[in-house]
Scaffold this motif. Structure first.
Motif, short mmCIF file in Angstrom:
data_model
loop_
_atom_site.label_atom_id
_atom_site.label_comp_id
_atom_site.label_asym_id
_atom_site.label_seq_id
_atom_site.Cartn_x
_atom_site.Cartn_y
_atom_site.Cartn_z
N LYS A 146 4.82 7.28 -12.15
CA LYS A 146 5.80 6.91 -11.13
C LYS A 146 5.28 5.77 -10.27
O LYS A 146 5.99 4.78 -10.05
CB LYS A 146 6.14 8.12 -10.26
CG LYS A 146 7.19 7.82 -9.19
CD LYS A 146 7.45 9.01 -8.31
CE LYS A 146 6.36 9.07 -7.29
NZ LYS A 146 6.52 10.02 -6.22
N ASN A 147 4.05 5.87 -9.79
CA ASN A 147 3.49 4.83 -8.94
C ASN A 147 3.34 3.51 -9.69
O ASN A 147 3.64 2.44 -9.15
CB ASN A 147 2.14 5.27 -8.38
CG ASN A 147 2.28 6.42 -7.41
OD1 ASN A 147 3.33 6.62 -6.81
ND2 ASN A 147 1.22 7.20 -7.26
N THR A 148 2.91 3.58 -10.93
CA THR A 148 2.78 2.37 -11.74
C THR A 148 4.14 1.72 -11.98
O THR A 148 4.29 0.50 -11.86
CB THR A 148 2.10 2.70 -13.09
OG1 THR A 148 0.83 3.28 -12.84
CG2 THR A 148 1.94 1.46 -13.94
N LEU A 149 5.13 2.53 -12.31
CA LEU A 149 6.47 1.99 -12.58
C LEU A 149 7.11 1.41 -11.32
O LEU A 149 7.76 0.37 -11.37
CB LEU A 149 7.36 3.07 -13.18
CG LEU A 149 7.00 3.51 -14.59
CD1 LEU A 149 7.77 4.77 -14.96
CD2 LEU A 149 7.25 2.40 -15.59
N LEU A 150 6.94 2.09 -10.19
CA LEU A 150 7.50 1.57 -8.94
C LEU A 150 6.89 0.22 -8.59
O LEU A 150 7.59 -0.70 -8.15
CB LEU A 150 7.28 2.57 -7.79
CG LEU A 150 8.18 3.81 -7.81
CD1 LEU A 150 7.74 4.80 -6.75
CD2 LEU A 150 9.63 3.42 -7.61
N ALA A 151 5.58 0.09 -8.81
CA ALA A 151 4.93 -1.20 -8.56
C ALA A 151 5.41 -2.26 -9.55
O ALA A 151 5.62 -3.42 -9.18
CB ALA A 151 3.42 -1.04 -8.65
N LEU A 152 5.61 -1.86 -10.77
CA LEU A 152 6.03 -2.79 -11.82
C LEU A 152 7.44 -3.29 -11.61
O LEU A 152 7.74 -4.46 -11.85
CB LEU A 152 5.92 -2.09 -13.18
CG LEU A 152 6.23 -2.89 -14.42
CD1 LEU A 152 5.19 -3.99 -14.61
CD2 LEU A 152 6.25 -1.99 -15.64
N TYR A 153 8.33 -2.42 -11.14
CA TYR A 153 9.74 -2.77 -11.00
C TYR A 153 10.11 -3.25 -9.60
O TYR A 153 11.28 -3.28 -9.24
CB TYR A 153 10.62 -1.59 -11.39
CG TYR A 153 10.49 -1.19 -12.83
CD1 TYR A 153 10.54 -2.13 -13.84
CD2 TYR A 153 10.30 0.14 -13.18
CE1 TYR A 153 10.41 -1.76 -15.17
CE2 TYR A 153 10.18 0.51 -14.50
CZ TYR A 153 10.24 -0.44 -15.49
OH TYR A 153 10.11 -0.07 -16.80
N GLN A 154 9.14 -3.64 -8.77
CA GLN A 154 9.44 -4.18 -7.45
C GLN A 154 9.91 -5.63 -7.58
O GLN A 154 9.73 -6.26 -8.61
CB GLN A 154 8.21 -4.14 -6.56
CG GLN A 154 7.93 -2.79 -5.99
CD GLN A 154 6.74 -2.81 -5.06
OE1 GLN A 154 5.97 -3.75 -5.05
NE2 GLN A 154 6.59 -1.75 -4.28
N GLY A 155 10.50 -6.12 -6.50
CA GLY A 155 10.91 -7.52 -6.48
C GLY A 155 12.17 -7.77 -7.27
O GLY A 155 13.17 -7.09 -7.10
N GLU A 156 12.10 -8.74 -8.19
CA GLU A 156 13.28 -9.13 -8.95
C GLU A 156 13.77 -8.04 -9.90
O GLU A 156 14.92 -8.02 -10.27
CB GLU A 156 13.01 -10.40 -9.74
CG GLU A 156 11.99 -10.23 -10.85
CD GLU A 156 11.70 -11.53 -11.57
OE1 GLU A 156 12.08 -11.64 -12.75
OE2 GLU A 156 11.11 -12.41 -10.94
N HIS A 157 12.90 -7.14 -10.28
CA HIS A 157 13.27 -6.08 -11.23
C HIS A 157 13.46 -4.75 -10.51
O HIS A 157 13.29 -3.70 -11.10
CB HIS A 157 12.20 -5.92 -12.30
CG HIS A 157 11.98 -7.14 -13.11
ND1 HIS A 157 12.93 -7.66 -13.95
CD2 HIS A 157 10.91 -7.97 -13.19
CE1 HIS A 157 12.47 -8.74 -14.53
NE2 HIS A 157 11.25 -8.97 -14.08
N GLN A 158 13.81 -4.79 -9.23
CA GLN A 158 13.94 -3.58 -8.44
C GLN A 158 15.02 -2.67 -9.02
O GLN A 158 16.12 -3.11 -9.34
CB GLN A 158 14.27 -3.92 -7.00
CG GLN A 158 14.12 -2.74 -6.08
CD GLN A 158 14.23 -3.17 -4.63
OE1 GLN A 158 14.74 -4.23 -4.32
NE2 GLN A 158 13.77 -2.33 -3.74
N VAL A 159 14.67 -1.41 -9.16
CA VAL A 159 15.59 -0.42 -9.70
C VAL A 159 15.60 0.79 -8.77
O VAL A 159 14.65 1.01 -8.02
CB VAL A 159 15.19 0.01 -11.14
CG1 VAL A 159 15.29 -1.14 -12.10
CG2 VAL A 159 13.79 0.58 -11.17
#
Length: 94
Positions: free
Chosen positions: A11-24
């Motif tokens: 969860k923490n890795t995915l939240l960091a990965l999908y921040q910014g332009e790829h926010q989900v």
């Protein structure tokens, strides 16, 4: 690593990965983290077998339905969600 720790890590890795332009939406990321935990620990891709390994205190059928809704959700952009995994697999094969 326990299933809860693995889910938290995903969860923490995915939240960091999908921040910014790829926010989900966070709920979609949490469900994806549960799906990944089930796939990694259960080594199956059938939703009910994934649900067996997901560390949440809800009924198995409810979790399977949650996974089914996630897969069918129109807000889940396949390219956005799975591109990091495809790139990682591609890099590890070479």
């Amino acid at each position: 690593m326990t299933p809860k720790q693995l889910t938290r890590h995903f969860k923490n890795t995915l939240l960091a990965l999908y921040q910014g332009e790829h926010q989900v939406p966070k709920k979609l990321v949490v469900t994806l983290a549960l799906l990944l935990t089930g796939v990694f620990l259960g080594r199956h891709v059938q939703l009910w077998q994934i649900a067996v390994w997901a560390p949440v205190p809800i009924q198995l059928l409810s979790l399977v339905r949650r996974f089914e809704r996630w897969v069918a959700n129109e807000r889940v952009d396949i390219a956005k969600f799975f591109k990091p995994f495809v790139l990682a697999m591609h890099a590890s094969l070479g």
